[in-house]
Motif scaffolding. Structure first.
Motif, mmCIF file in Angstrom:
data_model
loop_
_atom_site.group_PDB
_atom_site.id
_atom_site.type_symbol
_atom_site.label_atom_id
_atom_site.label_comp_id
_atom_site.label_asym_id
_atom_site.label_seq_id
_atom_site.Cartn_x
_atom_site.Cartn_y
_atom_site.Cartn_z
ATOM 1 N N SER A 1 -21.573 -10.691 -1.169
ATOM 2 C CA SER A 1 -20.635 -11.576 -0.470
ATOM 3 C C SER A 1 -19.541 -12.078 -1.407
ATOM 4 O O SER A 1 -18.410 -12.316 -0.979
ATOM 5 C CB SER A 1 -21.380 -12.759 0.140
ATOM 6 N N GLY A 2 -19.885 -12.222 -2.677
ATOM 7 C CA GLY A 2 -18.874 -12.643 -3.647
ATOM 8 C C GLY A 2 -17.810 -11.584 -3.839
ATOM 9 O O GLY A 2 -16.613 -11.887 -3.884
ATOM 10 N N ARG A 3 -18.247 -10.351 -3.944
ATOM 11 C CA ARG A 3 -17.290 -9.249 -4.072
ATOM 12 C C ARG A 3 -16.428 -9.116 -2.815
ATOM 13 O O ARG A 3 -15.219 -8.880 -2.905
ATOM 14 C CB ARG A 3 -18.024 -7.941 -4.342
ATOM 15 N N GLN A 4 -17.061 -9.280 -1.656
ATOM 16 C CA GLN A 4 -16.295 -9.181 -0.421
ATOM 17 C C GLN A 4 -15.280 -10.311 -0.303
ATOM 18 O O GLN A 4 -14.162 -10.109 0.188
ATOM 19 C CB GLN A 4 -17.242 -9.201 0.787
ATOM 20 N N HIS A 5 -15.655 -11.482 -0.761
ATOM 21 C CA HIS A 5 -14.724 -12.611 -0.763
ATOM 22 C C HIS A 5 -13.496 -12.286 -1.612
ATOM 23 O O HIS A 5 -12.359 -12.567 -1.204
ATOM 24 C CB HIS A 5 -15.411 -13.864 -1.304
ATOM 25 N N LEU A 6 -13.714 -11.701 -2.778
ATOM 26 C CA LEU A 6 -12.583 -11.341 -3.633
ATOM 27 C C LEU A 6 -11.710 -10.289 -2.963
ATOM 28 O O LEU A 6 -10.475 -10.355 -3.053
ATOM 29 C CB LEU A 6 -13.079 -10.843 -4.989
ATOM 30 N N ARG A 7 -12.325 -9.328 -2.298
ATOM 31 C CA ARG A 7 -11.535 -8.293 -1.610
ATOM 32 C C ARG A 7 -10.695 -8.900 -0.490
ATOM 33 O O ARG A 7 -9.555 -8.500 -0.264
ATOM 34 C CB ARG A 7 -12.463 -7.226 -1.041
ATOM 35 N N ASN A 8 -11.274 -9.865 0.216
ATOM 36 C CA ASN A 8 -10.536 -10.500 1.313
ATOM 37 C C ASN A 8 -9.408 -11.382 0.793
ATOM 38 O O ASN A 8 -8.307 -11.401 1.362
ATOM 39 C CB ASN A 8 -11.484 -11.337 2.171
ATOM 40 N N ARG A 9 -9.685 -12.111 -0.279
ATOM 41 C CA ARG A 9 -8.697 -13.063 -0.800
ATOM 42 C C ARG A 9 -7.617 -12.364 -1.601
ATOM 43 O O ARG A 9 -6.457 -12.772 -1.598
ATOM 44 C CB ARG A 9 -9.405 -14.118 -1.653
ATOM 45 N N ASP B 1 -12.886 -18.739 -8.375
ATOM 46 C CA ASP B 1 -13.230 -18.345 -7.005
ATOM 47 C C ASP B 1 -14.612 -17.687 -6.945
ATOM 48 O O ASP B 1 -15.423 -17.985 -6.063
ATOM 49 C CB ASP B 1 -12.183 -17.374 -6.449
ATOM 50 N N GLN C 1 -18.252 -18.943 -5.210
ATOM 51 C CA GLN C 1 -19.036 -18.134 -4.288
ATOM 52 C C GLN C 1 -20.500 -18.057 -4.708
ATOM 53 O O GLN C 1 -21.402 -18.046 -3.865
ATOM 54 C CB GLN C 1 -18.445 -16.725 -4.191
#
Length: 213
Positions: free
Chosen positions: A26-34, A74, A78
């Motif tokens: 989820s942390g990696r996905q957050h970075l991809r989204n942001r 960031d 997360q």
């Protein structure tokens, strides 16, 4: 066993906990989204810089540090959302719960002396962590710029000013965080220093004369 020896014995174990940290998907996905422009390799680099931040805290538990990177901040935030896993990691790495601090230092708040001194401490320990020279930036300080992070922090090792800081837009001058530094030397011949330009000589001191006609 004295306290100093105990601390030195437990540090390698705590550093291994940092090295073995697995970041949640989820942390990696957050970075991809942001930050949609980041590649998979870029995200791995963010994780590497986050481990550097945690290593500094392990090695310098009593030192007040300031987070240099927006994107690392960031990812750290997360991690804290996974309450149970983060608590276990903190216990293994720090022996206590490490609270997520507010937003990292930006160009707008480095005039605060406390924040400035904490950022300089982070810079010094980060250089030691990487074996950097005094004119180099460790990963935590160069990451936002290298990854083109929107609203990230950009740093200058030295703005070139000597009696004052020369402001550079959207840059934090690390040379002058502790103050304006030494005033520039006055131009002209200093009376206490000898010189010889091949034609004229000066021995130094009041009334000193050198060279020949």
């Amino acid at each position: 066993m004295n306290w100093t020896t105990f601390r030195s014995d437990r540090t390698p174990r705590r550093l291994r906990a940092v090295s073995d940290l697995e970041f949640p998907a989820s942390g990696r996905q957050h970075l991809r989204n942001r930050y949609p422009h980041l590649s998979d390799d870029d995200i791995v680099l963010v994780e590497t810089a986050t481990r550097q931040w945690f290593r500094l805290i392990v090695r310098h538990p009593s030192t007040k540090l300031s987070m240099p990177s927006v994107v690392v901040d960031d990812l750290w935030q997360q991690l804290t959302l996974h309450t149970r896993d983060y608590a276990a990691f903190c216990e293994a790495a720090f022996g206590r719960h490490l609270h997520h601090e507010p937003r990292p230092t930006t160009s707008g708040d480095t005039t605060n002396a406390t924040r400035g001194s904490q950022l300089l401490a982070t810079l010094s320990h980060g250089r030691r962590d990487e074996g950097c020279g005094p004119s180099d930036l460790p990963l935590l300080f160069r990451l936002d710029q290298e990854l083109h992070v929107h609203d990230g922090n950009r740093y200058l090792v030295d703005c070139g000013g000597r009696g004052e800081c020369f402001p550079v837009a959207n840059r934090i001058c690390l040379q002058h965080l502790a103050g304006p530094g030494r005033p520039p030397r006055p131009r002209g011949i200093r009376g206490d220093l000898p010189f010889n330009d091949g034609r004229h000589g000066y021995a130094g001191g009041a009334g000193g004369v050198g060279g020949s006609n």
